[in-house]
Design a protein around this motif. Structure first.
Motif, mmCIF file in Angstrom:
data_model
loop_
_atom_site.group_PDB
_atom_site.id
_atom_site.type_symbol
_atom_site.label_atom_id
_atom_site.label_comp_id
_atom_site.label_asym_id
_atom_site.label_seq_id
_atom_site.Cartn_x
_atom_site.Cartn_y
_atom_site.Cartn_z
ATOM 1 N N VAL A 165 24.542 20.442 50.442
ATOM 2 C CA VAL A 165 25.129 19.215 50.314
ATOM 3 C C VAL A 165 26.222 18.649 50.424
ATOM 4 O O VAL A 165 26.953 17.236 50.739
ATOM 5 N N ALA A 166 26.859 19.171 49.563
ATOM 6 C CA ALA A 166 28.666 18.904 48.821
ATOM 7 C C ALA A 166 29.367 19.661 49.849
ATOM 8 O O ALA A 166 30.243 19.513 48.553
ATOM 9 N N MET A 167 28.613 20.955 50.083
ATOM 10 C CA MET A 167 29.911 21.865 50.934
ATOM 11 C C MET A 167 31.434 21.459 51.076
ATOM 12 O O MET A 167 32.545 21.652 50.674
ATOM 13 N N HIS A 168 31.226 19.995 52.309
ATOM 14 C CA HIS A 168 32.611 19.769 52.398
ATOM 15 C C HIS A 168 33.468 19.172 51.630
ATOM 16 O O HIS A 168 34.539 18.654 51.355
ATOM 17 N N ARG A 169 33.262 18.754 50.112
ATOM 18 C CA ARG A 169 34.146 18.333 49.301
ATOM 19 C C ARG A 169 34.161 19.421 48.121
ATOM 20 O O ARG A 169 35.073 19.157 47.369
ATOM 21 N N ILE A 170 33.743 20.784 47.492
ATOM 22 C CA ILE A 170 34.566 21.543 47.496
ATOM 23 C C ILE A 170 35.164 22.443 48.041
ATOM 24 O O ILE A 170 35.414 23.624 47.305
ATOM 25 N N MET A 171 35.194 23.255 49.378
ATOM 26 C CA MET A 171 35.605 23.621 50.563
ATOM 27 C C MET A 171 37.151 24.107 50.850
ATOM 28 O O MET A 171 37.034 21.950 50.710
ATOM 29 N N PRO A 172 38.289 23.967 50.500
ATOM 30 C CA PRO A 172 39.234 24.180 51.060
ATOM 31 C C PRO A 172 39.407 22.737 52.079
ATOM 32 O O PRO A 172 38.477 23.101 53.316
ATOM 33 N N LYS A 173 40.360 22.326 52.525
ATOM 34 C CA LYS A 173 40.550 21.197 54.050
ATOM 35 C C LYS A 173 40.479 22.640 54.943
ATOM 36 O O LYS A 173 39.740 21.518 56.146
ATOM 37 N N GLU A 174 40.896 23.200 54.824
ATOM 38 C CA GLU A 174 41.148 23.540 56.066
ATOM 39 C C GLU A 174 39.810 24.601 57.244
ATOM 40 O O GLU A 174 39.793 25.309 58.210
ATOM 41 N N ILE A 175 38.654 24.746 56.476
ATOM 42 C CA ILE A 175 37.528 25.444 56.561
ATOM 43 C C ILE A 175 36.911 23.892 56.762
ATOM 44 O O ILE A 175 36.542 22.985 56.707
ATOM 45 N N THR A 176 36.499 24.042 58.552
ATOM 46 C CA THR A 176 36.252 22.879 58.757
ATOM 47 C C THR A 176 34.786 23.388 59.413
ATOM 48 O O THR A 176 33.604 22.144 59.549
ATOM 49 N N GLN A 177 34.291 24.241 59.343
ATOM 50 C CA GLN A 177 32.667 24.561 59.801
ATOM 51 C C GLN A 177 32.525 25.945 59.426
ATOM 52 O O GLN A 177 33.007 27.132 58.563
ATOM 53 N N ILE A 178 31.200 25.709 58.958
ATOM 54 C CA ILE A 178 29.880 26.712 57.732
ATOM 55 C C ILE A 178 28.368 27.191 58.529
ATOM 56 O O ILE A 178 27.819 26.148 58.207
ATOM 57 N N ILE A 179 28.383 28.199 58.626
ATOM 58 C CA ILE A 179 26.699 28.420 58.656
ATOM 59 C C ILE A 179 27.001 29.449 57.525
ATOM 60 O O ILE A 179 26.582 29.629 56.924
ATOM 61 N N GLN A 180 25.722 28.846 56.945
ATOM 62 C CA GLN A 180 25.042 29.048 55.331
ATOM 63 C C GLN A 180 23.740 29.332 56.431
ATOM 64 O O GLN A 180 22.995 28.827 56.921
ATOM 65 N N VAL A 181 22.994 30.904 55.496
ATOM 66 C CA VAL A 181 21.894 31.054 55.481
ATOM 67 C C VAL A 181 21.265 31.467 54.518
ATOM 68 O O VAL A 181 21.710 32.092 54.180
ATOM 69 N N ASP A 182 19.903 31.601 54.014
ATOM 70 C CA ASP A 182 18.957 32.264 53.589
ATOM 71 C C ASP A 182 19.636 33.946 53.850
ATOM 72 O O ASP A 182 19.381 34.105 54.771
ATOM 73 N N LEU A 183 18.850 34.390 52.958
ATOM 74 C CA LEU A 183 18.604 35.714 52.479
ATOM 75 C C LEU A 183 17.427 36.806 53.366
ATOM 76 O O LEU A 183 17.786 37.591 54.141
ATOM 77 N N ASP A 184 16.952 35.191 53.076
ATOM 78 C CA ASP A 184 15.149 36.573 54.160
ATOM 79 C C ASP A 184 15.311 35.938 55.615
ATOM 80 O O ASP A 184 14.127 35.549 55.494
ATOM 81 N N LEU A 185 16.635 36.613 55.943
ATOM 82 C CA LEU A 185 16.176 37.169 58.006
ATOM 83 C C LEU A 185 16.185 37.848 58.148
ATOM 84 O O LEU A 185 16.873 39.227 57.695
ATOM 85 N N LYS A 186 15.882 38.055 59.613
ATOM 86 C CA LYS A 186 16.696 38.632 60.058
ATOM 87 C C LYS A 186 17.010 38.736 62.258
ATOM 88 O O LYS A 186 16.510 37.648 62.517
ATOM 89 N N TYR A 187 18.248 39.017 62.281
ATOM 90 C CA TYR A 187 18.655 38.763 63.246
ATOM 91 C C TYR A 187 18.108 39.640 64.667
ATOM 92 O O TYR A 187 18.887 40.664 64.425
ATOM 93 N N LYS A 188 18.231 38.566 65.386
ATOM 94 C CA LYS A 188 17.957 39.577 66.998
ATOM 95 C C LYS A 188 18.702 39.825 67.720
ATOM 96 O O LYS A 188 19.182 39.630 68.562
ATOM 97 N N THR A 189 20.081 38.684 67.410
ATOM 98 C CA THR A 189 21.002 38.180 68.449
ATOM 99 C C THR A 189 22.027 38.092 67.810
ATOM 100 O O THR A 189 22.281 37.688 66.056
ATOM 101 N N ASN A 190 23.459 37.970 68.311
ATOM 102 C CA ASN A 190 24.056 38.044 67.137
ATOM 103 C C ASN A 190 25.086 37.245 66.677
ATOM 104 O O ASN A 190 24.619 35.528 67.296
ATOM 105 N N ILE A 191 24.895 36.743 65.124
ATOM 106 C CA ILE A 191 25.575 35.175 64.660
ATOM 107 C C ILE A 191 26.486 34.517 65.557
ATOM 108 O O ILE A 191 26.153 33.768 65.306
ATOM 109 N N ARG A 192 27.602 35.517 66.174
ATOM 110 C CA ARG A 192 28.246 34.304 66.664
ATOM 111 C C ARG A 192 28.009 33.751 67.365
ATOM 112 O O ARG A 192 28.892 32.413 67.623
#
Length: 227
Positions: free
Chosen positions: A43-70
């Motif tokens: 909710v407040a990631m934009h307030r606490i991450m350094p300004k140079e970080i412009t995009q973030i993907i945040q994910v839960d741990l209980d995931l299984k990837y069938k494709t490249n997260i990229r």
């Protein structure tokens, strides 16, 4: 590849004053626990991450990837003007249940109704946070203010326990334009708890997901299919 480790205690210290007001509405425990602040990190990631970080993907741990997260990063290109967060719909009638009082008072509402036309709420297992857009959005930052949180929870008679997911869901009922809705294949939730708890008649309207699954989400400890 650069890896930066963030100290949970330090993050919580920065987060707490920003999210304290919403914790009493969207936390499982009664009252406001300092440690619960971490469930509102997105909710407040934009307030606490350094300004140079412009995009973030945040994910839960209980995931299984069938494709490249990229490939998921390409979704940032599909955000409409004004959208700040990419998020998939909730695939159970949990918010049909949570918004029962508002729905009873507003029988024509789309709130809590299933897709494609309804507003079933969101699931925060896969989140695309456009931090730059979040920082620049006057509307989004206004919605973090305690008075606005209070106003919306009163309007919707909302009391949740799922942290950031509840906040995004409630805000999405009022301001859907802030969200880019991810296809269900990016967060194919598997939990069927609500099917057995009073909603078997409508469950499949929420749970169906067409297309090749790219990320499985084994929420509520549901086993994820083997390859």
């Amino acid at each position: 590849c650069q890896v930066i480790v963030h100290d949970v205690n330090e993050l919580t210290e920065k987060l707490f004053p920003i999210v304290e007001a919403m914790q009493k509405h969207f936390s499982a425990g009664s009252g406001t626990y300092y440690s619960d602040s971490i469930f509102f990190l997105s909710v407040a990631m934009h307030r606490i991450m350094p300004k140079e970080i412009t995009q973030i993907i945040q994910v839960d741990l209980d995931l299984k990837y069938k494709t490249n997260i990229r490939d998921l990063f390409d979704e940032f290109e599909n955000f409409s003007e004004g959208a700040v967060i990419g998020i998939a719909r909730e695939m159970q009638p949990v918010y049909r249940h949570t918004f029962w009082q508002y729905r009873r008072e507003n029988p024509q509402t789309k709130v809590g109704e299933p897709p494609p036309d309804g507003l079933p709420g969101f699931n925060s297992g896969v989140l695309l946070l456009n931090l730059e857009a979040m920082r620049q959005s006057k509307l989004y930052n206004q919605l973090l203010e305690p008075t606005m949180v209070q106003k919306l929870t009163e309007k919707y008679h909302f009391k949740g326990h799922l942290g950031d997911q509840d906040f995004f869901t409630m805000v999405g009922m009022e301001h859907p334009e802030l969200f880019h809705v991810l296809d269900c294949t990016w967060n194919r939730q598997l939990c069927t708890w609500w099917r057995d708890h009073g909603y078997s008649d409508v469950f499949d309207q929420y749970f169906q997901c067409e297309g090749e699954v790219r990320i499985y989400h084994g929420n509520c400890n549901t086993p994820i299919p083997e390859d």
